[in-house]
Design an enzyme around this catalytic site. Structure first.
Site, PDB file in Angstrom:
ATOM      1  N   GLY A  46       0.808  -1.299   0.091  1.00 31.04           N
ATOM      2  CA  GLY A  46      -0.105  -0.035   0.205  1.00 31.04           C
ATOM      3  C   GLY A  46       1.175   1.326  -0.095  1.00 31.04           C
ATOM      4  O   GLY A  46       1.947   1.320  -1.015  1.00 31.04           O
ATOM      5  N   GLU A  47       0.751   2.236   0.761  1.00 34.04           N
ATOM      6  CA  GLU A  47       1.360   3.450   1.004  1.00 34.04           C
ATOM      7  C   GLU A  47       1.845   3.528   2.279  1.00 34.04           C
ATOM      8  O   GLU A  47       0.984   3.592   3.204  1.00 34.04           O
ATOM      9  CB  GLU A  47       0.500   4.610   0.493  1.00 34.04           C
ATOM     10  CG  GLU A  47       1.228   5.699   0.025  1.00 34.04           C
ATOM     11  CD  GLU A  47       2.205   6.468   0.954  1.00 34.04           C
ATOM     12  OE1 GLU A  47       3.199   6.592   0.606  1.00 34.04           O
ATOM     13  OE2 GLU A  47       1.704   6.507   1.906  1.00 34.04           O
ATOM     14  N   SER A  48       3.259   3.380   2.410  1.00 31.92           N
ATOM     15  CA  SER A  48       3.917   3.112   3.818  1.00 31.92           C
ATOM     16  C   SER A  48       3.704   4.259   4.839  1.00 31.92           C
ATOM     17  O   SER A  48       3.489   3.897   5.858  1.00 31.92           O
ATOM     18  CB  SER A  48       5.432   2.747   3.628  1.00 31.92           C
ATOM     19  OG  SER A  48       6.084   3.722   3.011  1.00 31.92           O
ATOM     20  N   CYS A  79       6.108  -5.337   0.642  1.00 33.42           N
ATOM     21  CA  CYS A  79       6.111  -3.999   0.042  1.00 33.42           C
ATOM     22  C   CYS A  79       6.039  -3.046   0.988  1.00 33.42           C
ATOM     23  O   CYS A  79       7.023  -2.732   1.645  1.00 33.42           O
ATOM     24  CB  CYS A  79       5.358  -3.972  -1.322  1.00 33.42           C
ATOM     25  SG  CYS A  79       6.029  -2.789  -2.542  1.00 33.42           S
ATOM     26  N   ARG A 105      12.760   2.930   0.128  1.00 32.38           N
ATOM     27  CA  ARG A 105      11.471   3.151  -0.573  1.00 32.38           C
ATOM     28  C   ARG A 105      11.589   3.558  -2.008  1.00 32.38           C
ATOM     29  O   ARG A 105      12.597   4.142  -2.366  1.00 32.38           O
ATOM     30  CB  ARG A 105      10.691   4.460  -0.114  1.00 32.38           C
ATOM     31  CG  ARG A 105       9.999   4.230   1.335  1.00 32.38           C
ATOM     32  CD  ARG A 105       9.194   5.396   1.745  1.00 32.38           C
ATOM     33  NE  ARG A 105       8.005   5.378   1.166  1.00 32.38           N
ATOM     34  CZ  ARG A 105       7.195   6.612   1.014  1.00 32.38           C
ATOM     35  NH1 ARG A 105       7.514   7.422   1.879  1.00 32.38           N
ATOM     36  NH2 ARG A 105       6.090   6.444   0.491  1.00 32.38           N
ATOM     37  N   ILE A 134       5.702  -3.421  -7.685  1.00 36.80           N
ATOM     38  CA  ILE A 134       4.826  -2.430  -7.764  1.00 36.80           C
ATOM     39  C   ILE A 134       5.364  -1.062  -7.154  1.00 36.80           C
ATOM     40  O   ILE A 134       5.270  -1.287  -5.872  1.00 36.80           O
ATOM     41  CB  ILE A 134       3.322  -2.749  -7.240  1.00 36.80           C
ATOM     42  CG1 ILE A 134       2.971  -3.647  -8.091  1.00 36.80           C
ATOM     43  CG2 ILE A 134       2.619  -1.212  -7.703  1.00 36.80           C
ATOM     44  CD1 ILE A 134       1.411  -4.260  -7.586  1.00 36.80           C
ATOM     45  N   ARG A 135       6.028  -0.244  -7.529  1.00 36.71           N
ATOM     46  CA  ARG A 135       6.843   0.810  -7.128  1.00 36.71           C
ATOM     47  C   ARG A 135       7.478   0.342  -5.712  1.00 36.71           C
ATOM     48  O   ARG A 135       7.242   0.757  -4.594  1.00 36.71           O
ATOM     49  CB  ARG A 135       5.762   2.112  -6.711  1.00 36.71           C
ATOM     50  CG  ARG A 135       6.653   3.372  -6.761  1.00 36.71           C
ATOM     51  CD  ARG A 135       5.930   4.451  -6.632  1.00 36.71           C
ATOM     52  NE  ARG A 135       6.567   5.590  -6.614  1.00 36.71           N
ATOM     53  CZ  ARG A 135       6.548   7.090  -5.948  1.00 36.71           C
ATOM     54  NH1 ARG A 135       5.609   7.257  -5.426  1.00 36.71           N
ATOM     55  NH2 ARG A 135       7.490   7.835  -6.132  1.00 36.71           N
ATOM     56  N   HIS A 170       5.075  -8.441  -4.696  1.00 42.40           N
ATOM     57  CA  HIS A 170       3.756  -8.790  -4.008  1.00 42.40           C
ATOM     58  C   HIS A 170       3.419 -10.198  -4.454  1.00 42.40           C
ATOM     59  O   HIS A 170       2.891 -10.679  -5.393  1.00 42.40           O
ATOM     60  CB  HIS A 170       2.569  -7.924  -5.025  1.00 42.40           C
ATOM     61  CG  HIS A 170       2.610  -6.645  -4.545  1.00 42.40           C
ATOM     62  ND1 HIS A 170       1.597  -6.262  -3.319  1.00 42.40           N
ATOM     63  CD2 HIS A 170       3.468  -5.715  -4.512  1.00 42.40           C
ATOM     64  CE1 HIS A 170       2.043  -4.810  -2.984  1.00 42.40           C
ATOM     65  NE2 HIS A 170       2.959  -4.471  -3.923  1.00 42.40           N
ATOM     66  N   GLU A 172       1.153 -12.123  -3.058  1.00 42.03           N
ATOM     67  CA  GLU A 172      -0.507 -12.310  -3.299  1.00 42.03           C
ATOM     68  C   GLU A 172      -0.779 -12.122  -4.719  1.00 42.03           C
ATOM     69  O   GLU A 172      -2.051 -12.715  -4.796  1.00 42.03           O
ATOM     70  CB  GLU A 172      -1.010 -11.632  -2.009  1.00 42.03           C
ATOM     71  CG  GLU A 172      -1.397 -10.077  -2.574  1.00 42.03           C
ATOM     72  CD  GLU A 172       0.071  -9.130  -2.361  1.00 42.03           C
ATOM     73  OE1 GLU A 172       1.005  -9.471  -2.310  1.00 42.03           O
ATOM     74  OE2 GLU A 172      -0.144  -7.947  -2.487  1.00 42.03           O
TER      75      GLU A 172
HETATM   76  N1  GLN Z   1       5.835   2.913  -3.048  1.00 43.40           N
HETATM   77  C1  GLN Z   1       5.079   2.417  -1.640  1.00 43.40           C
HETATM   78  C2  GLN Z   1       5.627   3.172  -0.439  1.00 43.40           C
HETATM   79  O1  GLN Z   1       6.752   3.655  -0.501  1.00 43.40           O
HETATM   80  C3  GLN Z   1       5.181   0.770  -1.426  1.00 43.40           C
HETATM   81  C4  GLN Z   1       4.214   0.273  -2.973  1.00 43.40           C
HETATM   82  C5  GLN Z   1       3.705  -1.088  -2.571  1.00 43.40           C
HETATM   83  O2  GLN Z   1       3.482  -1.440  -1.327  1.00 43.40           O
HETATM   84  N2  GLN Z   1       3.530  -1.872  -3.642  1.00 43.40           N
HETATM   85  O3  GLN Z   1       4.798   2.984   0.618  1.00 43.40           O
END
Ligand code: GLN
Length: 198
Positions: A46-48, A79, A105, A134-135, A170, A172
């Protein structure tokens, strides 16, 4: 065994589905009482920074760390979840410091730099894994107690330490539940004293 998936923000549903395919009914965790009796908890992608803020807001950060340190809660960071587990490095978001490793990150660049690639397994049972990045973050310096389970080229992307599993990709979304199966198969009891988080 009682399995939970942190569901404050990010990709929790796909983890619940992976555990269901393995015959395990995982519950979503949103409040401190949801940790009661839990033996395994996924910190999803998600977004940390957002997940960090919500952990604080919902009063989950301290009990989560305490349960882990007491040795009866096993954590799997994916992630953004792996970022949070990593060593404190003075950068946002503040880390939980439960994995003895640096997690940088957005180390591959922007969202458009997301990719999937076959991974190289270093242990039995994880062959043929595909990494969905993913990013994604990158794992940097790892402590002696951290074992690399899979790599993307030379880079470690799946690691394990007492009580912790962390993936920069990921699992999952990869079409294989092998990583989730490994998470469930490991001993829950671990020795936090063995962790040298600096
Ligand atoms: N770029 C996101 C972060 O810095 C992490 C991306 C992800 O969980 N797929 O939080």
């Amino acid at each position: 065994m009682s399995v939970g998936v942190l569901a404050l923000q990010g990709a929790s549903a796909a983890h619940v589905a992976a555990f269901a395919r393995l015959g395990v009914d995982a519950r979503e965790v949103r409040a401190p009482r949801d940790l009661d009796g839990l033996s395994h908890l996924v910190l999803p992608g998600g977004e940390s920074t957002t997940i960090h803020r919500l952990l604080e807001l919902f009063g989950l950060r301290a009990p989560l760390v305490e349960r882990f340190r007491s040795g009866d809660l096993r954590l799997f960071g994916v992630c953004a979840g792996a970022i949070l587990l990593g060593r404190e490095n003075g950068l946002r978001p503040p880390r939980l410091g439960l994995l003895d490793g640096d997690v940088e990150r957005n180390a591959y660049g922007r969202q458009v730099d997301s990719f999937t690639r076959p991974l190289h397994a270093e242990v039995d049972g994880l062959g043929g894994l595909r990494g969905v990045f993913i990013r994604a973050p990158k794992l940097g310096a790892l402590g002696d107690g951290v074992r690399v389970l899979a790599r993307d080229g030379a880079d470690p992307v799946l690691v394990e330490a007492p009580g912790v599993l962390a993936a920069t990709f990921h699992p999952e979304l990869s079409g294989s539940d092998a990583v989730h199966a490994r998470f469930l198969a490991r001993e829950v009891d671990h020795q936090p004293d063995a962790l040298r988080v600096v």
